[in-house]
Design an enzyme around this catalytic site. Structure first.
Site, PDB file in Angstrom:
ATOM      1  N   ARG A 184      76.744 -38.507  58.407  1.00 29.56           N
ATOM      2  CA  ARG A 184      75.660 -37.671  57.846  1.00 29.56           C
ATOM      3  C   ARG A 184      75.825 -37.470  56.345  1.00 29.56           C
ATOM      4  O   ARG A 184      74.835 -37.351  55.622  1.00 29.56           O
ATOM      5  CB  ARG A 184      75.699 -36.319  58.553  1.00 29.56           C
ATOM      6  CG  ARG A 184      74.766 -35.272  57.963  1.00 29.56           C
ATOM      7  CD  ARG A 184      74.903 -33.961  58.707  1.00 29.56           C
ATOM      8  NE  ARG A 184      74.228 -32.861  58.040  1.00 29.56           N
ATOM      9  CZ  ARG A 184      72.970 -32.469  58.333  1.00 29.56           C
ATOM     10  NH1 ARG A 184      72.272 -33.095  59.278  1.00 29.56           N
ATOM     11  NH2 ARG A 184      72.434 -31.465  57.699  1.00 29.56           N
ATOM     12  N   GLU A 224      61.257 -33.906  60.382  1.00 27.60           N
ATOM     13  CA  GLU A 224      62.260 -34.356  61.350  1.00 27.60           C
ATOM     14  C   GLU A 224      61.491 -35.266  62.308  1.00 27.60           C
ATOM     15  O   GLU A 224      60.678 -34.786  63.115  1.00 27.60           O
ATOM     16  CB  GLU A 224      62.889 -33.183  62.122  1.00 27.60           C
ATOM     17  CG  GLU A 224      63.890 -32.372  61.322  1.00 27.60           C
ATOM     18  CD  GLU A 224      65.318 -32.915  61.414  1.00 27.60           C
ATOM     19  OE1 GLU A 224      65.493 -34.140  61.368  1.00 27.60           O
ATOM     20  OE2 GLU A 224      66.261 -32.103  61.522  1.00 27.60           O
ATOM     21  N   GLU A 248      70.318 -41.231  60.086  1.00 23.54           N
ATOM     22  CA  GLU A 248      68.942 -41.008  60.540  1.00 23.54           C
ATOM     23  C   GLU A 248      68.101 -42.252  60.238  1.00 23.54           C
ATOM     24  O   GLU A 248      67.272 -42.266  59.342  1.00 23.54           O
ATOM     25  CB  GLU A 248      68.405 -39.738  59.880  1.00 23.54           C
ATOM     26  CG  GLU A 248      69.254 -38.530  60.282  1.00 23.54           C
ATOM     27  CD  GLU A 248      69.122 -37.283  59.428  1.00 23.54           C
ATOM     28  OE1 GLU A 248      69.936 -36.373  59.588  1.00 23.54           O
ATOM     29  OE2 GLU A 248      68.195 -37.231  58.582  1.00 23.54           O
ATOM     30  N   HIS A 300      63.653 -36.990  57.542  1.00 24.43           N
ATOM     31  CA  HIS A 300      64.894 -36.945  58.326  1.00 24.43           C
ATOM     32  C   HIS A 300      64.578 -37.263  59.794  1.00 24.43           C
ATOM     33  O   HIS A 300      63.423 -37.501  60.154  1.00 24.43           O
ATOM     34  CB  HIS A 300      65.500 -35.540  58.252  1.00 24.43           C
ATOM     35  CG  HIS A 300      66.008 -35.172  56.886  1.00 24.43           C
ATOM     36  ND1 HIS A 300      67.332 -35.099  56.573  1.00 24.43           N
ATOM     37  CD2 HIS A 300      65.343 -34.886  55.728  1.00 24.43           C
ATOM     38  CE1 HIS A 300      67.484 -34.754  55.298  1.00 24.43           C
ATOM     39  NE2 HIS A 300      66.287 -34.627  54.758  1.00 24.43           N
ATOM     40  N   HIS A 332      70.387 -38.716  54.752  1.00 25.70           N
ATOM     41  CA  HIS A 332      71.432 -38.654  55.795  1.00 25.70           C
ATOM     42  C   HIS A 332      71.511 -40.026  56.446  1.00 25.70           C
ATOM     43  O   HIS A 332      70.569 -40.479  57.095  1.00 25.70           O
ATOM     44  CB  HIS A 332      71.070 -37.608  56.845  1.00 25.70           C
ATOM     45  CG  HIS A 332      71.271 -36.195  56.375  1.00 25.70           C
ATOM     46  ND1 HIS A 332      70.421 -35.169  56.729  1.00 25.70           N
ATOM     47  CD2 HIS A 332      72.239 -35.641  55.599  1.00 25.70           C
ATOM     48  CE1 HIS A 332      70.850 -34.040  56.188  1.00 25.70           C
ATOM     49  NE2 HIS A 332      71.967 -34.291  55.494  1.00 25.70           N
TER      50      HIS A 332
END
Ligand SMILES: NCCCCC[C@@H](C[SeH])C(=O)O
Ligand SMILES: [Zn+2]
Ligand SMILES: [Zn+2]
Ligand SMILES: [Zn+2]
Length: 234
Positions: free
Chosen positions: A52, A196, A9, A122, A6
């Site tokens: 994204r 994340e 990020e 991510h 993505h």
């Protein structure tokens, strides 16, 4: 391990670069074969800002791109994804429609006999997620995946006290079908995780430069923990 799937990020590709430096700096400490793939944003810098998806186009829609993390063939487009090409979580017109996704999936299929773990990096939210996100059903090895995730999160927290939450994707963040982690797990890669990274929303994707190094150092401890566990359980 993949980073930058993505584009917005930014801390993610930063971590993969840090990881390569660290692994090269201390050869032998991580002997497990960890394959890393960089999915550099096909969009180039200008779209990195808040973009994204991929940048693919299809006649019939003025909207651009598919969410690569909804385009893998795992419960494809059944939940937490949109069939609207203008949505940020557009699942694509078919599984692996995106060349970025097909290349990663082909690589993992070709090498699955030697790939013992899969990590996709991510941001943001400070979560260590594992299958499944396409269903609330628990994975067959749920308790082991959770045990390793909690150990990795504790290792991460030991450096700067950064708190992560560990759990299966569907219940811990949101249901989301078509993800690379679920797909790799169902292919047979027993240890499959989604990170994340920092933060929890104050800066979000625009993590300040001062937090890049600390984030990379603490995340390195979590990845080393997973690698060491996998090595012991080959
Ligand atoms: N496979 C889905 C794991 C949980 C969601 C991960 C986030 C990363 Se931005 C997402 O793709 O929405
Ligand atoms: Zn992401
Ligand atoms: Zn995210
Ligand atoms: Zn270091």
């Amino acid at each position: 391990m993949d980073c930058g799937i993505h584009a917005r990020e930014w801390i993610s590709p930063a971590f993969c670069q840090w990881f390569v430096k660290e692994v090269r700096r201390i050869p032998g400490q991580i002997t497990a074969l960890i394959l890393f793939l960089f999915l550099q944003s096909p969009a180039g810098y200008v779209y990195l800002w808040m973009w994204r998806k991929t940048r693919s186009r299809k006649s019939g829609s003025s909207c651009i791109g598919t969410d690569p993390n909804r385009n893998f063939n795992a419960g494809w487009c059944t939940t937490g994804a949109s069939s609207n090409p203008c949505s940020d979580t557009f699942c694509g017109y078919s599984p692996e429609s995106e060349i970025e996704v097909k290349n990663v999936a082909d690589f993992i299929r070709r090498n699955k006999s030697i790939i013992k773990a899969y990590i996709t990096v991510h941001s943001y939210s400070q979560l260590l997620l594992f299958p499944y996100s396409y269903t609330f059903e628990l994975a067959a090895t749920h308790s082991e995946l959770l045990k390793v995730a909690e150990g990795a999160s504790a290792a991460l927290r030991s450096l700067y006290g950064t708190r992560y939450t560990s759990g299966p994707g569907a219940a811990t963040i949101y249901p989301a079908a078509g993800g690379s982690d679920d797909w790799a797990y169902d292919l047979g890669v027993k240890y499959s995780y989604t990170f994340e990274l920092r933060d929890t929303g104050r800066y979000g994707f625009l993590l300040p430069e001062s937090q890049i190094k600390p984030t990379c150092e603490e995340t390195m401890l979590a990845v080393k923990y997973i690698a060491a566990y996998v090595q012991k359980n080959l």
